[in-house]
Design a protein around this motif. Structure first.
Motif, PDB file in Angstrom:
ATOM      1  N   THR A  77      -3.907   5.513  -1.521  1.00 21.51           N
ATOM      2  CA  THR A  77      -4.458   4.176  -1.782  1.00 21.51           C
ATOM      3  C   THR A  77      -3.532   3.329  -2.650  1.00 21.51           C
ATOM      4  O   THR A  77      -3.918   2.254  -3.092  1.00 21.51           O
ATOM      5  CB  THR A  77      -5.826   4.282  -2.473  1.00 21.51           C
ATOM      6  N   ARG A  85      -5.064  -0.954   4.888  1.00 24.00           N
ATOM      7  CA  ARG A  85      -5.447   0.428   5.184  1.00 24.00           C
ATOM      8  C   ARG A  85      -4.624   0.980   6.344  1.00 24.00           C
ATOM      9  O   ARG A  85      -4.585   2.198   6.542  1.00 24.00           O
ATOM     10  CB  ARG A  85      -6.938   0.512   5.524  1.00 24.00           C
ATOM     11  N   CYS A 143     -12.334   1.444   1.555  1.00 24.56           N
ATOM     12  CA  CYS A 143     -12.582   0.494   2.653  1.00 24.56           C
ATOM     13  C   CYS A 143     -13.210  -0.801   2.133  1.00 24.56           C
ATOM     14  O   CYS A 143     -12.929  -1.875   2.662  1.00 24.56           O
ATOM     15  CB  CYS A 143     -13.490   1.120   3.698  1.00 24.56           C
TER      16      CYS A 143
END
Length: 150
Positions: A77, A85, A143
């Protein structure tokens, strides 16, 4: 887990690039000053983005290949993954944009949309399900903070 795709992302890129070439042959193209240089700059940006993402995944000792996302050992991340992403797929999109610019066909911009639609509905959706099962709340929070593409 069974294989996710009937056509892996590199195959999708090659298929769309081939369709772009056919569209250009049938529809003709447009030319503008610096067209080749602009295409090369977009190509370089796409390759750099893909290389940065692959390097980060390799550094985290997790899979780069999209065929079995459940085999991911770490949720990355940081770095480029703080902004997207799916930076490798974004790089693929830039490669296709570079090809569209090089060919000079406005119709090919529609095929870029087809690539994004396929990737969102088939590839990315399957990966997201597998990663949500594997990493649970950590992935769902990721997300919520980071967009799929940009």
């Amino acid at each position: 887990m069974r294989r996710l795709l009937w056509l892996p992302p590199p195959g999708v890129v090659v298929l769309i690039a081939g369709l772009m070439w056919l569209v250009r042959r049938w529809s003709g193209g447009l030319a503008f000053a610096g067209q080749g240089w602009v295409a090369l700059l977009v190509l370089a940006a796409g390759l750099a983005l893909m290389a940065a993402a692959a390097w980060q995944l390799a550094r985290a000792h997790t899979t780069v290949l999209p065929f079995h996302p459940e085999q991911a050992s770490h949720l990355v991340t940081t770095g480029i993954f703080r902004r997207s992403r799916n930076p490798i797929y974004l790089g693929d999109l830039l490669l296709l944009l570079a090809w569209a610019l090089w060919l000079g066909s406005l119709f090919n911009l529609l095929l870029l949309g087809l690539f994004v639609l396929y990737m969102n509905r088939v590839q990315i959706a399957a990966e997201e399900r597998a990663l949500a099962r594997k990493f649970g709340p950590a992935y769902l929070g990721y997300c919520a903070r980071v967009r799929r593409w940009l």
